[in-house]
Design a protein around this motif. Structure first.
Motif, PDB file in Angstrom:
ATOM      1  N   LEU A 146       0.830  -1.211   0.000  1.00  0.00           N
ATOM      2  CA  LEU A 146       0.000   0.000   0.000  1.00  0.00           C
ATOM      3  C   LEU A 146       0.859   1.253   0.000  1.00  0.00           C
ATOM      4  CD1 LEU A 146      -2.932  -0.837   2.445  1.00  0.00           C
ATOM      5  CD2 LEU A 146      -3.132  -0.172   0.067  1.00  0.00           C
ATOM      6  N   THR A 147       1.937   1.231   0.788  1.00  0.00           N
ATOM      7  CA  THR A 147       2.835   2.391   0.836  1.00  0.00           C
ATOM      8  C   THR A 147       3.457   2.643  -0.535  1.00  0.00           C
ATOM      9  OG1 THR A 147       3.317   2.004   3.159  1.00  0.00           O
ATOM     10  CG2 THR A 147       4.900   3.325   1.947  1.00  0.00           C
ATOM     11  N   THR A 148       3.849   1.546  -1.215  1.00  0.00           N
ATOM     12  CA  THR A 148       4.487   1.673  -2.536  1.00  0.00           C
ATOM     13  C   THR A 148       3.548   2.310  -3.548  1.00  0.00           C
ATOM     14  OG1 THR A 148       5.804  -0.300  -2.070  1.00  0.00           O
ATOM     15  CG2 THR A 148       5.647   0.385  -4.371  1.00  0.00           C
ATOM     16  N   ILE A 149       2.339   1.782  -3.661  1.00  0.00           N
ATOM     17  CA  ILE A 149       1.408   2.295  -4.676  1.00  0.00           C
ATOM     18  C   ILE A 149       0.949   3.707  -4.303  1.00  0.00           C
ATOM     19  CG2 ILE A 149      -0.729   1.339  -3.673  1.00  0.00           C
ATOM     20  CD1 ILE A 149       0.162   1.301  -7.407  1.00  0.00           C
ATOM     21  N   LEU A 150       0.837   3.969  -2.995  1.00  0.00           N
ATOM     22  CA  LEU A 150       0.434   5.309  -2.540  1.00  0.00           C
ATOM     23  C   LEU A 150       1.517   6.329  -2.875  1.00  0.00           C
ATOM     24  CD1 LEU A 150      -1.792   6.844  -1.125  1.00  0.00           C
ATOM     25  CD2 LEU A 150      -0.838   6.178   1.059  1.00  0.00           C
ATOM     26  N   SER A 151       2.782   5.952  -2.643  1.00  0.00           N
ATOM     27  CA  SER A 151       3.875   6.889  -2.946  1.00  0.00           C
ATOM     28  C   SER A 151       3.976   7.151  -4.440  1.00  0.00           C
ATOM     29  CB  SER A 151       5.199   6.349  -2.411  1.00  0.00           C
ATOM     30  OG  SER A 151       5.658   5.263  -3.173  1.00  0.00           O
ATOM     31  N   ASP A 157       3.617  20.433  -2.547  1.00  0.00           N
ATOM     32  CA  ASP A 157       3.909  19.014  -2.720  1.00  0.00           C
ATOM     33  C   ASP A 157       3.346  18.217  -1.556  1.00  0.00           C
ATOM     34  OD1 ASP A 157       5.148  19.444  -5.064  1.00  0.00           O
ATOM     35  OD2 ASP A 157       7.171  18.927  -4.410  1.00  0.00           O
ATOM     36  N   ILE A 158       3.054  16.938  -1.837  1.00  0.00           N
ATOM     37  CA  ILE A 158       2.650  16.004  -0.785  1.00  0.00           C
ATOM     38  C   ILE A 158       3.852  15.086  -0.533  1.00  0.00           C
ATOM     39  CG2 ILE A 158       1.059  14.151  -0.165  1.00  0.00           C
ATOM     40  CD1 ILE A 158      -0.993  15.436  -2.018  1.00  0.00           C
ATOM     41  N   ALA A 159       4.169  14.862   0.737  1.00  0.00           N
ATOM     42  CA  ALA A 159       5.303  14.004   1.065  1.00  0.00           C
ATOM     43  C   ALA A 159       4.841  12.564   1.199  1.00  0.00           C
ATOM     44  CB  ALA A 159       5.938  14.469   2.375  1.00  0.00           C
ATOM     45  N   ALA A 160       5.738  11.615   0.902  1.00  0.00           N
ATOM     46  CA  ALA A 160       5.408  10.194   1.052  1.00  0.00           C
ATOM     47  C   ALA A 160       6.698   9.392   1.193  1.00  0.00           C
ATOM     48  CB  ALA A 160       4.608   9.692  -0.146  1.00  0.00           C
ATOM     49  N   GLU A 161       6.576   8.232   1.834  1.00  0.00           N
ATOM     50  CA  GLU A 161       7.718   7.340   2.005  1.00  0.00           C
ATOM     51  C   GLU A 161       8.108   6.726   0.660  1.00  0.00           C
ATOM     52  OE1 GLU A 161       8.915   3.922   5.311  1.00  0.00           O
ATOM     53  OE2 GLU A 161       6.820   4.244   4.748  1.00  0.00           O
ATOM     54  N   VAL A 184      -5.493   7.199   0.305  1.00  0.00           N
ATOM     55  CA  VAL A 184      -5.028   7.456   1.680  1.00  0.00           C
ATOM     56  C   VAL A 184      -6.171   7.227   2.671  1.00  0.00           C
ATOM     57  CG1 VAL A 184      -5.479   9.956   1.771  1.00  0.00           C
ATOM     58  CG2 VAL A 184      -3.597   8.992   3.071  1.00  0.00           C
ATOM     59  N   SER A 185      -7.401   7.545   2.269  1.00  0.00           N
ATOM     60  CA  SER A 185      -8.553   7.273   3.148  1.00  0.00           C
ATOM     61  C   SER A 185      -8.702   5.772   3.369  1.00  0.00           C
ATOM     62  CB  SER A 185      -9.843   7.827   2.534  1.00  0.00           C
ATOM     63  OG  SER A 185      -9.769   9.222   2.423  1.00  0.00           O
ATOM     64  N   TYR A 186      -8.531   4.994   2.284  1.00  0.00           N
ATOM     65  CA  TYR A 186      -8.619   3.529   2.414  1.00  0.00           C
ATOM     66  C   TYR A 186      -7.474   2.999   3.275  1.00  0.00           C
ATOM     67  CZ  TYR A 186      -7.902  -1.358   1.325  1.00  0.00           C
ATOM     68  OH  TYR A 186      -7.682  -2.712   1.438  1.00  0.00           O
ATOM     69  N   ALA A 187      -6.251   3.484   3.016  1.00  0.00           N
ATOM     70  CA  ALA A 187      -5.088   3.006   3.765  1.00  0.00           C
ATOM     71  C   ALA A 187      -5.280   3.221   5.265  1.00  0.00           C
ATOM     72  CB  ALA A 187      -3.829   3.721   3.285  1.00  0.00           C
ATOM     73  N   LEU A 188      -5.870   4.351   5.648  1.00  0.00           N
ATOM     74  CA  LEU A 188      -6.075   4.635   7.070  1.00  0.00           C
ATOM     75  C   LEU A 188      -7.156   3.761   7.698  1.00  0.00           C
ATOM     76  CD1 LEU A 188      -5.672   8.520   7.071  1.00  0.00           C
ATOM     77  CD2 LEU A 188      -4.131   6.842   8.087  1.00  0.00           C
ATOM     78  N   ASN A 242      -0.631   4.507  11.066  1.00  0.00           N
ATOM     79  CA  ASN A 242       0.558   4.605  10.222  1.00  0.00           C
ATOM     80  C   ASN A 242       0.895   6.078  10.047  1.00  0.00           C
ATOM     81  OD1 ASN A 242       2.188   4.908   7.747  1.00  0.00           O
ATOM     82  ND2 ASN A 242       1.868   2.703   7.529  1.00  0.00           N
ATOM     83  N   HIS A 243       2.028   6.520  10.655  1.00  0.00           N
ATOM     84  CA  HIS A 243       2.307   7.960  10.681  1.00  0.00           C
ATOM     85  C   HIS A 243       2.604   8.528   9.305  1.00  0.00           C
ATOM     86  CE1 HIS A 243       5.966   5.698  11.852  1.00  0.00           C
ATOM     87  NE2 HIS A 243       6.562   6.467  10.975  1.00  0.00           N
ATOM     88  N   PHE A 244       3.178   7.707   8.404  1.00  0.00           N
ATOM     89  CA  PHE A 244       3.467   8.213   7.059  1.00  0.00           C
ATOM     90  C   PHE A 244       2.162   8.477   6.297  1.00  0.00           C
ATOM     91  CE2 PHE A 244       7.591   6.033   7.849  1.00  0.00           C
ATOM     92  CZ  PHE A 244       8.402   7.146   7.718  1.00  0.00           C
ATOM     93  N   TRP A 245       1.193   7.592   6.467  1.00  0.00           N
ATOM     94  CA  TRP A 245      -0.104   7.790   5.800  1.00  0.00           C
ATOM     95  C   TRP A 245      -0.827   8.994   6.398  1.00  0.00           C
ATOM     96  CZ3 TRP A 245      -1.833   1.920   6.018  1.00  0.00           C
ATOM     97  CH2 TRP A 245      -0.983   1.180   5.206  1.00  0.00           C
ATOM     98  N   LEU A 246      -0.704   9.149   7.709  1.00  0.00           N
ATOM     99  CA  LEU A 246      -1.345  10.306   8.363  1.00  0.00           C
ATOM    100  C   LEU A 246      -0.741  11.622   7.867  1.00  0.00           C
ATOM    101  CD1 LEU A 246      -1.559   8.843  11.970  1.00  0.00           C
ATOM    102  CD2 LEU A 246      -3.523   9.476  10.565  1.00  0.00           C
TER     103      LEU A 246
END
Length: 952
Positions: free
Chosen positions: A727-732, A747-751, A779-783, A789-793
């Motif tokens: 999820l983190t990969t596809i979100l980033s 910009d939006i930050a992401a891992e 991001v709503s789904y990931a949460l 998950n602090h990176f998603w937040l």
């Protein structure tokens, strides 16, 4: 055409335009024929709307409505300058009396409305003429309100007098207004008669007047509690009249929900603690307990309400907030009450499917035997196991399991797992598995299947009425009973196709064509109905019945159709995936190796002419990704399968990218391949079309067929993933794609964002609007998968920041820090609170006019931003707690500037607070570095916790 209400504005604006004489002097609007006609037209529009004050107040400003009703008074022959309280309504013509009533009703309604808080409209770009117009209207409204409030007592007396009239009145219609405009000699007194105009019955008048008087009395009760009795009397009289005559009529509509709220509030405010009626509702009981300090009774009310669920969530939270405030003011005895009420609220949230509040997590950081005993008591008292639905039982069981998994002390885990409620909600296997997980063992469960009786061994019973049998057929989920009913129905008639009797029975077209090709009508009906019911049970997560229906169908089709046999095996594979993911998979137990082998076998299957559902391939790939079968997807999946199945290709690229994430940059070729595939999916196909006028226009197709699948299909697939790394990969990836835009401001930050390409050859082809929507949805789904998950937040916070929703952005920035620092009891990792995040928090506070918070946050940066801090502290219109925040400042330079600033302004008290803060020994510059850092860390912790309480 403009709506009717806007016509009133236009007519009155035209009629009230001032004139300019020959000497260029502004004169009042002339009383000429044109202006009289315009005013008459405005009155006619209001008459067309039946003088409905709800409609008129909603759409007309106070000055316009004041002008309109004054014109009504004028045309209704009310002498100007006459005090309405001095006029005997019973002696006036009906339309004149009604005009006076309308005006005075509007007057007190406007006073009541002006006492409510108004949400400030966000101003657009400044335009001088528009701002002047708004300011003029605001001043005019304030002047009118001032006059209305001065005359409020007279208006109330007029309306109280109207309640004694007890006769029907009439309001002007378009016809009566036309008659009034004619020459006096031609009217013949018709408008003065008792039958001219729209009839308003005495009951209607009394009902509306009582409601309006109740509202003004209730508003006045804030300064004079005795007036609440009058309000109560009027509201209950209104309720009686509504019950007698109905809630709506030609002339008015009462908001019954608001009326009920008024009545309830009046009951609470006017009842004494000894009054029997005090116990009528939970609201009044809670009010009494809070007033008298009977907090144990309060807890009991909350516990009882967990079964009835009559109290709204917001009310529960407001009571808890009030208790916390009292506890913080030094009442230590309330700490236990706060915990108990919080537990009641949390269990209520669990049963209603809401997210658990952070306050519960904070209060449960250090569990004790007493806390767990009370929690189990609340859980037991909040669910009636005999009558509770399976869904409620599942929610409660999941809550207790997660509670155990979050505890380190096995003694507390055994307290919960040995409780009667836990034993009833969880099966033996589930309980044992949980304990083994807590002991860090590797659980293995051997599932055995019980042999079933052959499908054709059950004899059919005697037939009954066809209608009753069809009804039973629709309701039954027992495969043996379904077969029995169908045999009886086919014995009665051979002309019907029984698979058509319910429109709820749906089978995918790819299967339907094969099933409906079965020649024997009984077998055709049976196969179709078993499959349709099985699919329906699967959709509603009734996996036990779904398995029974699919097993019966498999046994049936095995005898005559290898094609349908394979179809049923495929559907049973999908069912097993769903069953594991909803059961053991939730607690993190890996699927059996047999299930993984079957999933691989399905993807590699090469049986010709087998109808396949795309959703099965989609679920299989998602299943393998969720259980980290990256090695298989990357290295072992057959190449032809990758080329023909888009989900397999996408899964392979995702798995390969996740595998290479820890590796060096040059090994990330698959990341580039995945990027190109997603960019193509999000690209739009442009077509040119010549219109009727000969011009060529560009048409963009949002759902482009350029990629391996549609964007909506990609989004649907991603929402089946649960593995955090995937999820983190596809979100980033999507965040990076969002940031590539040329016109992007924030910009939006992401891992892992650095692994993706930084540019796109053809920017115009990408549908960035769709990309932005996708990022928000992802991001709503990931949460929902992991709300901690602090990176998603941080991503969610950045999205709110980019869309100017600063309060929400601060909420998520603070939540991200809280979840990775044990609610700020530990230091927030620097890769979470980067300088960029801190600067955005500073900007949020600045735009929310919280300038002291800005100054404090400037200390969090690697290099303190004194310029921004000093500029913020110079602001005198701050919406935060200002000097009460000085205890959180550790930078001596900022404190010295504050001392100077307050001295310059002559603010002695605030200067003393700043001097007290600067005089603390731990801030002495001569202290060792460790002491200074500890002082800064302690203030950071307290400040962030205070901010969290403010924004959570």
């Amino acid at each position: 055409d403009p709506p009717p209400v806007q016509l009133i504005v236009q007519f009155l604006e035209q009629a009230s335009k001032p004139s300019v004489n020959e000497q260029n002097q502004v004169q009042p609007p002339p009383d000429n024929k044109r202006n009289r006609i315009l005013k008459l037209l405005a009155l006619k529009v209001a008459a067309h709307l039946k003088w409905d004050l709800d409609v008129l107040e909603k759409s007309l400003s106070v000055p316009v409505l004041n002008m309109l009703l004054n014109e009504l008074l004028c045309i209704s022959k009310v002498p100007p300058g006459t005090k309405h309280v001095d006029v005997d309504l019973s002696s006036l013509p009906p339309t004149t009396a009604m005009a006076i009533l309308l005006y005075n009703r509007w007057a007190i309604r406007t006073i009541v409305q002006s006492s409510f808080p108004v949400k400030q409209v966000k101003p657009g770009p400044p335009q001088l003429n528009v701002m002047n117009q708004i300011q003029q209207e605001k001043e005019l409204t304030e002047n009118i309100l001032k006059v209305l409030k001065e005359q409020a007592a007279d208006s109330i007396l007029v309306l109280e007098g109207a309640l004694k009239l007890n006769k029907d009145l009439y309001v002007h219609t378009i016809r009566t207004l036309d008659l009034l405009a004619m020459e006096p000699g031609m009217v013949n007194g018709e408008t003065e008669s008792s039958t001219a105009g729209l009839k308003i019955s005495a009951e209607e008048i009394q009902c509306q007047v009582c409601y309006d008087l109740g509202a003004i009395y209730f508003q006045q009760g804030s300064t004079n509690a005795a007036v609440h009795e009058k309000a109560k009397e009027k509201f209950f009289k209104t309720k009686e009249l509504i019950a007698k005559n109905g809630s709506s009529s030609l002339h008015f509509t009462i908001d019954e929900e608001r009326l009920a709220g008024y009545c309830q509030a009046c009951e609470v405010l006017t009842s004494s603690s000894d009054d029997a009626s005090q116990q009528a509702t939970p609201y009044s009981q809670i009010h009494s307990c809070m007033k008298s300090g009977k907090y144990q009774d309060l807890v009991k009310i909350f516990l009882e309400d967990n079964l009835t669920l009559s109290l709204p969530e917001q009310f529960r939270q407001s009571v808890l907030r009030e208790l916390f405030q009292k506890a913080q003011q030094g009442n230590d005895a309330l700490d236990e009450v706060c915990f108990k009420v919080c537990v009641c609220n949390t269990v209520c949230d669990v049963l209603q499917g809401r997210i658990i509040d952070i306050q519960f997590c904070q209060l449960f950081l250090k569990p004790s035997k007493e806390k767990i005993d009370f929690l189990l008591e609340v859980c037991s008292g909040s669910i009636n196991l005999e009558n509770a639905s399976e869904e409620l039982k599942r929610k409660m069981a999941a809550f207790l399991k997660n509670l155990c998994l979050g505890m380190e002390d096995l003694q507390f885990v055994f307290m919960i797992s040995s409780h009667e409620l836990f034993i009833k909600l969880l099966k033996d296997d589930e309980r044992k598995l949980l304990i083994e997980q807590m002991r860090k063992r590797s659980p293995r469960i051997n599932l055995c299947t019980k042999p079933v009786t052959s499908f054709y061994d059950i004899p059919a019973s005697a037939s009954v009425n066809i209608g009753q049998l069809e009804h039973q057929l629709i309701l039954s989920v027992d495969p043996w009973r379904i077969r029995q009913i169908l045999i009886e129905l086919h014995g009665m008639t051979s002309e019907r196709q029984f698979w058509t009797i319910s429109n709820k029975w749906e089978v995918p077209n790819v299967y339907g064509n094969v099933i409906l090709g079965i020649k024997d009508s009984l077998t055709r009906d049976l196969v179709y109905i078993l499959m349709a019911k099985g699919l329906h049970c699967c959709a509603i997560k009734d996996f036990v019945h779904a398995k029974q229906l699919f097993a019966a169908c498999l046994e049936l089709v095995t005898e005559f159709s290898p094609k349908l046999r394979q179809v049923m095996l495929n559907e049973m594979l999908l069912l097993d995936i769903y069953t594991h993911e909803a059961g053991a998979g939730v607690s993190g137990e890996r699927p059996p190796s047999d299930l993984i082998s079957r999933v691989r076998g399905y993807l590699e299957m090469r049986v010709p002419d087998i109808p396949l559902r795309q959703v099965i391939a989609e679920e299989c790939v998602a299943f393998l990704l969720n259980w980290c079968e990256n090695e298989y997807l990357t290295m072992q999946v057959p190449l032809p399968l990758v080329q023909t199945n888009p989900y397999v290709k996408l899964g392979q690229l995702l798995a390969a990218t996740c595998k290479e994430l820890p590796g060096p940059k040059e090994s990330r070729r698959t990341a580039k391949d995945l990027w190109e595939v997603v960019v193509q999916i999000c690209s739009v196909s442009n077509q040119h079309k010549r219109g009727n006028d000969g011009r060529v226009s560009l048409i963009k197709h949002r759902e482009s067929t350029l990629g391996i699948m549609y964007r909506s299909e990609l989004l649907s697939f991603i929402k089946k993933l649960r593995e955090p790394l995937v999820l983190t990969t596809i979100l980033s990836l999507f965040v990076k794609l969002h940031n590539v835009r040329e016109d992007i401001v924030n910009d939006i930050a992401a891992e892992h964002i650095s692994i993706w390409p930084s540019s796109i050859p053809n920017l115009q082809s990408v549908d960035f609007e769709a990309v932005a929507i996708t990022v928000k949805e992802l991001v709503s789904y990931a949460l929902t998968i992991n709300a901690n998950n602090h990176f998603w937040l941080i991503i969610q916070a950045d999205i709110y920041f980019a869309t100017n929703q600063y309060s929400a952005a601060l909420h998520y920035y603070l939540q991200a820090g809280a979840v990775c620092s044990d609610f700020f009891n530990k230091m927030v990792p620097p890769d979470v609170y980067t300088d960029q995040v801190i600067k955005r928090m500073i900007k949020c506070c600045s735009l929310l006019n919280c300038h002291t918070q800005v100054a404090i946050l400037c200390q969090f940066l690697r290099e303190v931003d004194y310029k921004t801090a000093f500029k913020a502290l110079q602001e005198q219109n701050s919406h935060d707690a200002m000097d009460s925040y000085y205890e959180y400042i550790w930078d001596v330079t900022i404190l010295e500037y504050l001392t100077y600033l307050h001295h310059k302004r002559g603010e002695t008290d605030k200067r003393q607070i700043a001097i007290k803060a600067i005089g603390q020994t731990e801030l002495n510059a001569s202290n060792p570095e460790e002491v200074l850092q500890l002082a800064a860390q302690r203030r950071k912790k307290k400040f962030l916790q205070a901010m969290a309480k403010l924004y959570f």
